[in-house]
Motif scaffolding. Structure first.
Motif, PDB file in Angstrom:
ATOM      1  N   VAL A 151       0.860  -1.185   0.000  1.00 36.57           N
ATOM      2  CA  VAL A 151       0.000   0.000   0.000  1.00 36.57           C
ATOM      3  C   VAL A 151       0.894   1.233   0.000  1.00 36.57           C
ATOM      4  O   VAL A 151       1.819   1.332   0.813  1.00 36.57           O
ATOM      5  CB  VAL A 151      -0.942   0.014   1.225  1.00 36.57           C
ATOM      6  N   LEU A 152       0.599   2.168  -0.897  1.00 35.84           N
ATOM      7  CA  LEU A 152       1.297   3.450  -0.924  1.00 35.84           C
ATOM      8  C   LEU A 152       0.420   4.514  -0.287  1.00 35.84           C
ATOM      9  O   LEU A 152      -0.731   4.698  -0.687  1.00 35.84           O
ATOM     10  CB  LEU A 152       1.611   3.854  -2.371  1.00 35.84           C
ATOM     11  N   ARG A 204       7.755   0.488  -8.407  1.00 38.01           N
ATOM     12  CA  ARG A 204       7.219  -0.500  -9.341  1.00 38.01           C
ATOM     13  C   ARG A 204       8.094  -1.753  -9.310  1.00 38.01           C
ATOM     14  O   ARG A 204       9.324  -1.672  -9.371  1.00 38.01           O
ATOM     15  CB  ARG A 204       7.163   0.073 -10.746  1.00 38.01           C
ATOM     16  N   VAL A 258       1.473  -2.684  -6.444  1.00 37.06           N
ATOM     17  CA  VAL A 258       0.925  -1.943  -5.315  1.00 37.06           C
ATOM     18  C   VAL A 258      -0.583  -2.163  -5.332  1.00 37.06           C
ATOM     19  O   VAL A 258      -1.259  -1.817  -6.304  1.00 37.06           O
ATOM     20  CB  VAL A 258       1.264  -0.442  -5.427  1.00 37.06           C
ATOM     21  N   ASP A 259      -1.109  -2.782  -4.284  1.00 36.73           N
ATOM     22  CA  ASP A 259      -2.536  -3.086  -4.247  1.00 36.73           C
ATOM     23  C   ASP A 259      -3.376  -1.815  -4.226  1.00 36.73           C
ATOM     24  O   ASP A 259      -4.413  -1.733  -4.894  1.00 36.73           O
ATOM     25  CB  ASP A 259      -2.880  -3.924  -2.999  1.00 36.73           C
ATOM     26  N   LEU A 260      -2.933  -0.828  -3.434  1.00 35.68           N
ATOM     27  CA  LEU A 260      -3.709   0.395  -3.244  1.00 35.68           C
ATOM     28  C   LEU A 260      -2.764   1.576  -3.115  1.00 35.68           C
ATOM     29  O   LEU A 260      -1.825   1.544  -2.312  1.00 35.68           O
ATOM     30  CB  LEU A 260      -4.577   0.286  -1.983  1.00 35.68           C
ATOM     31  N   ALA A 261      -3.010   2.626  -3.899  1.00 37.08           N
ATOM     32  CA  ALA A 261      -2.265   3.877  -3.780  1.00 37.08           C
ATOM     33  C   ALA A 261      -3.207   4.960  -3.271  1.00 37.08           C
ATOM     34  O   ALA A 261      -4.239   5.237  -3.898  1.00 37.08           O
ATOM     35  CB  ALA A 261      -1.668   4.286  -5.123  1.00 37.08           C
ATOM     36  N   GLY A 318      -0.092   7.240  -9.685  1.00 36.86           N
ATOM     37  CA  GLY A 318      -0.587   5.910  -9.381  1.00 36.86           C
ATOM     38  C   GLY A 318      -0.128   4.901 -10.417  1.00 36.86           C
ATOM     39  O   GLY A 318       0.220   3.760 -10.091  1.00 36.86           O
ATOM     40  N   CYS A 351       3.709   3.887  -9.979  1.00 32.88           N
ATOM     41  CA  CYS A 351       4.061   2.874  -8.981  1.00 32.88           C
ATOM     42  C   CYS A 351       3.427   1.518  -9.269  1.00 32.88           C
ATOM     43  O   CYS A 351       3.659   0.551  -8.549  1.00 32.88           O
ATOM     44  CB  CYS A 351       3.684   3.343  -7.575  1.00 32.88           C
ATOM     45  N   ALA A 357       0.041   0.818  -9.381  1.00 35.66           N
ATOM     46  CA  ALA A 357      -1.083   0.573  -8.477  1.00 35.66           C
ATOM     47  C   ALA A 357      -2.252  -0.081  -9.199  1.00 35.66           C
ATOM     48  O   ALA A 357      -2.636   0.343 -10.293  1.00 35.66           O
ATOM     49  CB  ALA A 357      -1.539   1.878  -7.837  1.00 35.66           C
ATOM     50  N   GLU A 358      -2.820  -1.085  -8.577  1.00 39.31           N
ATOM     51  CA  GLU A 358      -4.032  -1.721  -9.108  1.00 39.31           C
ATOM     52  C   GLU A 358      -5.261  -0.875  -8.814  1.00 39.31           C
ATOM     53  O   GLU A 358      -6.142  -0.729  -9.671  1.00 39.31           O
ATOM     54  CB  GLU A 358      -4.208  -3.114  -8.498  1.00 39.31           C
ATOM     55  N   LEU A 412      -6.796   2.821  -6.667  1.00 36.90           N
ATOM     56  CA  LEU A 412      -6.395   4.144  -6.173  1.00 36.90           C
ATOM     57  C   LEU A 412      -7.492   4.736  -5.305  1.00 36.90           C
ATOM     58  O   LEU A 412      -8.691   4.608  -5.613  1.00 36.90           O
ATOM     59  CB  LEU A 412      -6.103   5.085  -7.347  1.00 36.90           C
TER      60      LEU A 412
END
Length: 309
Positions: free
Chosen positions: A208-209, A224, A229-232, A256, A259, A261-262, A264
């Motif tokens: 998580v970011l 990356r 990243v599951d969640l940003a 997003g 990185c 992210a899947e 956001l």
């Protein structure tokens, strides 16, 4: 983790700095304060139910502004908590500052037990002492930016750890990396020594970011990897006129992507009037930037919640 941290500031010095800040902000600030005093804070449009979240998986609820409640495989995290009606200078029992537009999605009493408080920087809308003091003696650990722990009563938490750019710390099952963002950390104009961070939170299963507060930066490209990243959690508001320290919604969407992210979660909007943009414009522009991938945006209104196995 509890230890004596450098740079402790006396309460007298903090009050003197607060008074100096308040004088510098007058008179326009106090005109706004009096005008806002008559305005009623609207209720949150949605109410999350974090106590229903299971102890496995990744769960998130946007409580307002940059305050997000996370639960990662049973471990709870609260980012930049501000549940107060105003953010600003504490003068005894009164806070002289900007009034909320929308109430927090849940109250302090409705929060589940918190394991970790994550603080990005010392600005009043991210480092709210009234909320933080309500979380003292709760058994929570605090991770905060360099040279900000002097604002806390550190002995009243399970532990307090300052983190710099590129540094890591472990808290329970989490590995937390401090990331340099494009912002600044001074709380009272002159205390420019204070740090400011984004954070990457990692477990064996999840990444998580939490971007904190930032203008556009390419710093998130380094995150990356083969593991997404599951969640940003990224800020999208107060870019007009503060574009030099706050990113636009389009830039947040791009970061997003940088990185990997899947999903956001856009924050830093719909809670305090910090910029001149219309109330819903940041969310609308963020949705437009997503184009055909709007399903990757997990929250657009205060109180929205989301889960992933």
């Amino acid at each position: 983790m509890r230890r004596k941290l450098p740079g402790r500031q006396s309460k007298l010095a903090q009050w003197a700095g607060a008074a100096q800040y308040a004088r510098a902000a007058a008179p326009d600030f106090f005109k706004r304060y009096r005008r806002e005093s008559k305005r009623v804070v609207a209720p949150a449009p949605f109410i999350p139910h974090p106590k229903r979240w299971p102890d496995d998986g990744l769960h998130a609820a946007w409580l307002g502004h940059s305050t997000v409640l996370l639960k990662i495989d049973g471990f709870t995290i609260l980012t930049d908590p501000i549940l107060s009606e105003r953010c600003g200078v504490g003068m005894g029992p009164v806070t002289v500052g900007i009034k909320r537009l929308v109430a927090p999605a849940i109250t302090r009493a409705q929060l589940p037990p918190i394991d970790l408080i994550l603080l990005s920087h010392a600005h009043f809308d991210h480092f709210d002492l009234r909320t933080l003091r309500s979380l003292e003696r709760s058994g929570a650990t605090v991770v905060t930016a360099k040279n900000t722990s002097d604002l806390l009563r550190v002995r009243r938490y399970k532990g307090v750890q300052e983190l710099g750019w590129g540094e890591r710390v472990r808290v329970g099952p989490l590995s937390i990396l401090g990331i340099r963002v494009n912002h600044w950390g001074a709380r009272l104009r002159t205390d420019v020594h204070r740090g400011f961070n984004g954070y990457l939170i990692e477990t064996k299963r999840h990444r998580v970011l939490f971007g904190g507060d930032t203008a556009y930066t390419d710093a998130f490209r380094s995150l990356r990897s083969s593991k997404p990243v599951d969640l940003a959690i990224l800020p999208i508001g107060a870019y007009n006129p503060w574009i030099h320290v706050h990113c636009t919604p389009e830039q947040a969407w791009r970061m997003g992507g940088d990185c990997g992210a899947e999903f956001l979660l856009p924050v830093h909007h719909q809670t305090f009037r910090l910029g001149r943009e219309p109330y819903f414009e940041p969310a609308e522009r963020f949705m437009a930037a997503a184009g055909g991938h709007a399903e990757r945006i997990v929250a657009t209104r205060v109180g929205h919640e989301w889960s992933k196995d």
